[in-house]
Design a protein around this motif. Structure first.
Motif, PDB file in Angstrom:
ATOM      1  N   ALA A  31       1.220  -1.303  -0.079  1.00  0.00           N
ATOM      2  CA  ALA A  31      -0.082  -0.150   0.136  1.00  0.00           C
ATOM      3  C   ALA A  31       0.359   1.699  -0.265  1.00  0.00           C
ATOM      4  CB  ALA A  31      -0.838   0.008   1.656  1.00  0.00           C
ATOM      5  N   VAL A  68      -4.402   5.982   3.128  1.00  0.00           N
ATOM      6  CA  VAL A  68      -4.335   5.335   1.994  1.00  0.00           C
ATOM      7  C   VAL A  68      -4.652   5.489   1.457  1.00  0.00           C
ATOM      8  CG1 VAL A  68      -4.732   3.198   1.215  1.00  0.00           C
ATOM      9  CG2 VAL A  68      -4.538   3.303   3.836  1.00  0.00           C
ATOM     10  N   VAL A  71      -3.854   0.815  -2.803  1.00  0.00           N
ATOM     11  CA  VAL A  71      -3.255  -0.544  -2.772  1.00  0.00           C
ATOM     12  C   VAL A  71      -3.034  -1.408  -3.564  1.00  0.00           C
ATOM     13  CG1 VAL A  71      -4.733  -0.366  -0.975  1.00  0.00           C
ATOM     14  CG2 VAL A  71      -5.928  -1.142  -2.648  1.00  0.00           C
ATOM     15  N   VAL A  75      -4.911  -7.310  -1.985  1.00  0.00           N
ATOM     16  CA  VAL A  75      -5.205  -6.755  -0.485  1.00  0.00           C
ATOM     17  C   VAL A  75      -6.909  -6.711  -0.502  1.00  0.00           C
ATOM     18  CG1 VAL A  75      -4.727  -4.778   0.647  1.00  0.00           C
ATOM     19  CG2 VAL A  75      -2.878  -5.124  -0.750  1.00  0.00           C
ATOM     20  N   LEU A  78      -8.314  -3.549   2.999  1.00  0.00           N
ATOM     21  CA  LEU A  78      -7.550  -1.644   3.374  1.00  0.00           C
ATOM     22  C   LEU A  78      -8.072  -1.328   1.607  1.00  0.00           C
ATOM     23  CD1 LEU A  78      -4.405  -1.446   3.834  1.00  0.00           C
ATOM     24  CD2 LEU A  78      -5.563  -0.380   5.652  1.00  0.00           C
ATOM     25  N   SER A 141       0.886  -4.157   3.554  1.00  0.00           N
ATOM     26  CA  SER A 141      -1.017  -3.782   4.039  1.00  0.00           C
ATOM     27  C   SER A 141      -1.037  -4.072   5.023  1.00  0.00           C
ATOM     28  CB  SER A 141      -1.338  -4.493   2.688  1.00  0.00           C
ATOM     29  OG  SER A 141      -1.780  -5.932   3.457  1.00  0.00           O
ATOM     30  N   CYS A 144      -0.663  -1.191   7.446  1.00  0.00           N
ATOM     31  CA  CYS A 144      -1.517   0.070   7.782  1.00  0.00           C
ATOM     32  C   CYS A 144      -2.453  -0.875   8.575  1.00  0.00           C
ATOM     33  CB  CYS A 144      -2.358   0.219   6.758  1.00  0.00           C
ATOM     34  SG  CYS A 144      -0.943   0.369   5.324  1.00  0.00           S
TER      35      CYS A 144
END
Length: 360
Positions: A31, A68, A71, A75, A78, A141, A144
């Motif tokens: 990300a 964010v 991505v 993923v 997110l 990712s 996050c």
């Protein structure tokens, strides 16, 4: 590739520089985060000094919150616009620690696999796999952690390292509970977090120990009930004096020196717990009478990142802050610009600030 401004440590001992770097688009499991705030931590200073390793140039910064921006594939948890706090222990889920149900000890944490680079193509080493003294950064990712978007980025981002390490050393590692007597030796950013964590957990007494009166004042604001200036009193005697001669149930050492660890060892009650969250240097050696280790019982623990599980602890602590129960705003001494990081390091070394926070 996206060009972005960032703070880079070019070589050991040299001042940091604000330069333009290249951030690749996110690959599988990655990300790109647009950084909104990033705290200035002692770990960044260690990177700049070559105290972590010699993989210069370093992209500094890791106590960060932001949005964010994009991505990669693979993923699914997110989305663009999510407000996240970045963490440096994205658990793998499959190593022996994770399989045993201890993911906070994960032995194979994830980072982004693609490098961010200088404009000439030189790969950068991101601090703790994050590198967030930058307008944008590329992370895995799993690094996050989504939290309440109503929280201020300058406050939420501090959970990414030092404050979480301190709070977690009390709550997770030390397992402080209602009515405990707790002593915290060293009241910089991590130690102050330990004080706040002990208060949050319901400690009856929290004794803050430091040689700097300013840091002791900060500790009182975060929930300490007693302070000890170690320049003016013997630490072990003072802690015992505040605990009816018994010693503290939990003593948290947030300095990382053999001398202060020895004080922590003897300042705890019989069958009490010592938590080491201060980081020693490789050359340090600890000597304790072996019979005392046996006779005093209890537990001697090390706390890695406050033994936190980011997706469990970050949202909870942000929610407690939003409820007014965890005063994270008191850790923010000043808000600065990206080109003021070098000056912030100087203030940190002098003990002038609890945390400088870069705002982007």
């Amino acid at each position: 590739m996206t060009e972005t401004r960032a703070v880079v440590a070019p070589a050991q001992g040299k001042p940091v520089e604000v330069v333009t770097i290249e951030v690749p688009p996110p690959g599988p499991g990655e990300a790109v985060v647009r950084v909104q705030a990033c705290g200035v931590c002692h770990t960044d200073l260690h990177y700049r000094a070559g105290g972590i390793n010699d993989e210069f140039p370093f992209l500094l910064g890791h106590e960060a919150a932001g949005l964010v921006e994009a991505v990669g594939t693979e993923v699914d948890d997110l989305a663009e616009g999510d407000f996240v706090v970045l963490n440096w222990r994205a658990v793998c889920g499959v190593c022996r620690a994770c399989r045993r149900g201890w993911p906070w000890y994960c032995f194979d944490t994830h980072n982004a696999t693609q490098p961010m680079t200088l404009q000439d193509g030189t790969p950068l080493s991101p601090a703790l796999g994050i590198g967030a003294f930058a307008e944008r950064t590329l992370v895995h990712s799993g690094q996050c952690t989504k939290v309440d978007p109503a929280a201020r980025p300058a406050v939420a981002g501090l959970l990414g390292c030092g404050v979480m390490a301190g709070v977690g050393s009390a709550i997770n590692t030390g397992q402080v509970t209602r009515g405990d007597a707790v002593a915290v030796i060293g009241c910089g950013g991590v130690g102050a977090g330990a004080v706040a964590g002990a208060h949050l957990a319901g400690a009856a007494k929290t004794i803050a120990v430091d040689t700097d009166p300013t840091k002791l004042d900060w500790a009182m604001e975060l929930g300490a009930t007693h302070t000890v200036n170690a320049n003016e009193a013997d630490t072990v005697d003072a802690v015992r004096e505040h605990t009816n001669g018994n010693g503290a149930n939990v003593v948290i050492e947030a300095v990382g020196r053999p001398e202060t660890y020895t004080q922590a060892f003897y300042a705890r009650d019989l069958a009490g717990t010592v938590v080491l969250v201060g980081v020693p240097t490789p050359a340090m050696q600890l000597q304790l009478p072996f019979l005392d280790v046996f006779a005093r019982g209890g537990a001697l623990k090390s706390s890695w990142y406050g033994d936190c599980l980011p997706n469990r602890d970050f949202p909870m602590l942000v929610d407690l802050h939003q409820q007014g129960r965890l005063p994270l705003e008191k850790f923010v001494s000043e808000e600065i610009a990206l080109d003021e990081v070098e000056q912030a390091f100087t203030k940190m070394e002098r003990g002038d600030v609890l945390r400088s926070v870069v705002m982007l």
